[in-house]
Write a protein that holds these residues in place. Structure first.
Motif, PDB file in Angstrom:
ATOM      1  N   SER A  17       0.854  -1.186   0.000  1.00  0.00           N
ATOM      2  CA  SER A  17       0.000   0.000   0.000  1.00  0.00           C
ATOM      3  C   SER A  17       0.890   1.236   0.000  1.00  0.00           C
ATOM      4  N   CYS A  18       0.523   2.232  -0.794  1.00  0.00           N
ATOM      5  CA  CYS A  18       1.399   3.395  -0.997  1.00  0.00           C
ATOM      6  C   CYS A  18       1.217   4.422   0.114  1.00  0.00           C
ATOM      7  N   THR A  19       1.652   4.048   1.307  1.00  0.00           N
ATOM      8  CA  THR A  19       1.657   4.981   2.433  1.00  0.00           C
ATOM      9  C   THR A  19       2.959   5.776   2.396  1.00  0.00           C
ATOM     10  N   GLY A  20       3.027   6.840   3.184  1.00  0.00           N
ATOM     11  CA  GLY A  20       4.231   7.644   3.230  1.00  0.00           C
ATOM     12  C   GLY A  20       5.447   6.839   3.655  1.00  0.00           C
ATOM     13  N   GLU A  21       5.261   5.972   4.649  1.00  0.00           N
ATOM     14  CA  GLU A  21       6.373   5.170   5.155  1.00  0.00           C
ATOM     15  C   GLU A  21       6.858   4.167   4.118  1.00  0.00           C
ATOM     16  N   ASN A  22       5.903   3.512   3.428  1.00  0.00           N
ATOM     17  CA  ASN A  22       6.285   2.520   2.417  1.00  0.00           C
ATOM     18  C   ASN A  22       6.991   3.160   1.226  1.00  0.00           C
ATOM     19  N   ILE A  23       6.531   4.336   0.831  1.00  0.00           N
ATOM     20  CA  ILE A  23       7.191   5.036  -0.285  1.00  0.00           C
ATOM     21  C   ILE A  23       8.603   5.448   0.110  1.00  0.00           C
ATOM     22  N   PHE A  24       8.749   5.949   1.353  1.00  0.00           N
ATOM     23  CA  PHE A  24      10.087   6.318   1.817  1.00  0.00           C
ATOM     24  C   PHE A  24      10.995   5.097   1.856  1.00  0.00           C
ATOM     25  N   ASN A  25      10.481   3.973   2.386  1.00  0.00           N
ATOM     26  CA  ASN A  25      11.291   2.744   2.451  1.00  0.00           C
ATOM     27  C   ASN A  25      11.754   2.328   1.061  1.00  0.00           C
ATOM     28  N   LEU A  26      10.895   2.547   0.081  1.00  0.00           N
ATOM     29  CA  LEU A  26      11.236   2.238  -1.313  1.00  0.00           C
ATOM     30  C   LEU A  26      12.424   3.088  -1.763  1.00  0.00           C
ATOM     31  N   LEU A  27      12.349   4.391  -1.465  1.00  0.00           N
ATOM     32  CA  LEU A  27      13.437   5.300  -1.828  1.00  0.00           C
ATOM     33  C   LEU A  27      14.708   4.958  -1.050  1.00  0.00           C
ATOM     34  N   ASN A  28      14.533   4.677   0.224  1.00  0.00           N
ATOM     35  CA  ASN A  28      15.677   4.405   1.093  1.00  0.00           C
ATOM     36  C   ASN A  28      16.427   3.151   0.649  1.00  0.00           C
ATOM     37  N   ARG A  29      15.681   2.136   0.184  1.00  0.00           N
ATOM     38  CA  ARG A  29      16.325   0.899  -0.287  1.00  0.00           C
ATOM     39  C   ARG A  29      17.245   1.189  -1.470  1.00  0.00           C
ATOM     40  N   GLU A  30      16.799   2.105  -2.352  1.00  0.00           N
ATOM     41  CA  GLU A  30      17.627   2.460  -3.508  1.00  0.00           C
ATOM     42  C   GLU A  30      18.888   3.196  -3.052  1.00  0.00           C
ATOM     43  N   PHE A  31      18.745   4.088  -2.077  1.00  0.00           N
ATOM     44  CA  PHE A  31      19.898   4.818  -1.565  1.00  0.00           C
ATOM     45  C   PHE A  31      20.890   3.869  -0.902  1.00  0.00           C
ATOM     46  N   VAL A  32      20.365   2.912  -0.132  1.00  0.00           N
ATOM     47  CA  VAL A  32      21.230   1.933   0.552  1.00  0.00           C
ATOM     48  C   VAL A  32      21.910   1.034  -0.474  1.00  0.00           C
ATOM     49  N   LYS A  33      21.155   0.620  -1.484  1.00  0.00           N
ATOM     50  CA  LYS A  33      21.704  -0.274  -2.513  1.00  0.00           C
ATOM     51  C   LYS A  33      22.898   0.359  -3.215  1.00  0.00           C
TER      52      LYS A  33
END
Length: 251
Positions: A92-108
């Motif tokens: 579900s596209c909540t604020g937290e889930n969208i941020f986690n999506l972005l954060n995973r790319e930054f960590v990767k």
């Protein structure tokens, strides 16, 4: 010199005609080139400040969140804009889930949030909410980051709300004026005379088509350009109709 240049061009075209590249080979070339490009972008983002922006797609099956970055390239002395990646959100596209999506790319890619000086997004509550929006989670990673909502989005909303208060519908007005003049030589001639009197360019009134919403802006611009001539024309039309009705009552 020109003959030598022409000869080289001819040989190049001849070689290109023999070159074959179907879907598999083309995909492989693009994939390898894009990897080299991403590696260069990532190396830069790891060492310098940059701005980041994202917006969700409207696809029903999956939500894509392209991550666009803007940074200064010292080698060519230019500001660059590039697509870092395009992850999809399967939750579900909540604020937290969208941020986690972005954060995973930054960590990767091992990109520190500390280098991100600005984050851009639209003004939906899921993005800009103070307590659960993406902006809140981004600010937790870097308290000095500048959060930038989309100004075009705000201007559009303001214009939309304002237009609702206008007592007439511009779309209907444009269509009515166009068809009133359409295929009438006499009316178009009278309008042309009005244009000459008002020292306005003798442009035609454009046709607005509702299925082509981009035509609305051009049609409105033309209407405003011809406003004085149209006003004079319809005032004359009104006086003519008024006289006709007066004669009908007397008879």
């Amino acid at each position: 010199m020109q003959d030598l240049y022409s000869g080289k061009c001819f040989l190049t075209l001849k070689l290109l005609k023999k070159y074959g590249c179907a879907r598999t080979k083309t995909s492989a070339i693009i994939d390898n080139l894009s990897r080299d490009k991403i590696e260069t972008i990532v190396e830069t983002l790891q060492k310098t400040f940059f701005a980041c922006a994202t917006d969700g797609s409207n696809d029903v099956n999956t939500q894509l969140y392209p991550i666009v970055v803007r940074y200064y390239n010292k080698e060519i002395d230019q500001i660059m804009t590039a697509l870092l990646s395009m992850p999809s959100c399967n939750e579900s596209c909540t604020g937290e889930n969208i941020f986690n999506l972005l954060n995973r790319e930054f960590v990767k890619y091992n990109i520190p949030w500390g280098n991100c000086v600005s984050f851009g997004c639209d003004n939906a509550s899921v993005m800009t909410g103070k307590h659960k929006g993406v902006d809140k989670f981004v600010a937790d990673q870097n308290e000095n980051i500048y959060i930038s909502g989309c100004p075009c989005h705000l201007v559009h909303i303001a214009a939309q709300k304002t237009a609702q208060k206008i007592p007439i519908k511009f779309e209907d007005l444009l269509v009515d004026i166009y068809y009133y003049l359409d295929k009438s030589y006499k009316r178009n001639l009278e309008l042309k005379n009005g244009q000459l009197m008002c020292e306005i360019k003798t442009h035609k009134i454009l046709k607005h088509v509702s299925t082509r919403w981009l035509s609305l802006g051009k049609c409105l611009e033309r209407l405003l350009e011809q406003w004085d001539a149209l006003k004079m024309f319809f005032e004359q039309e009104y006086e003519i109709e008024k006289k006709k009705k007066g004669k009908t009552k007397i008879s």
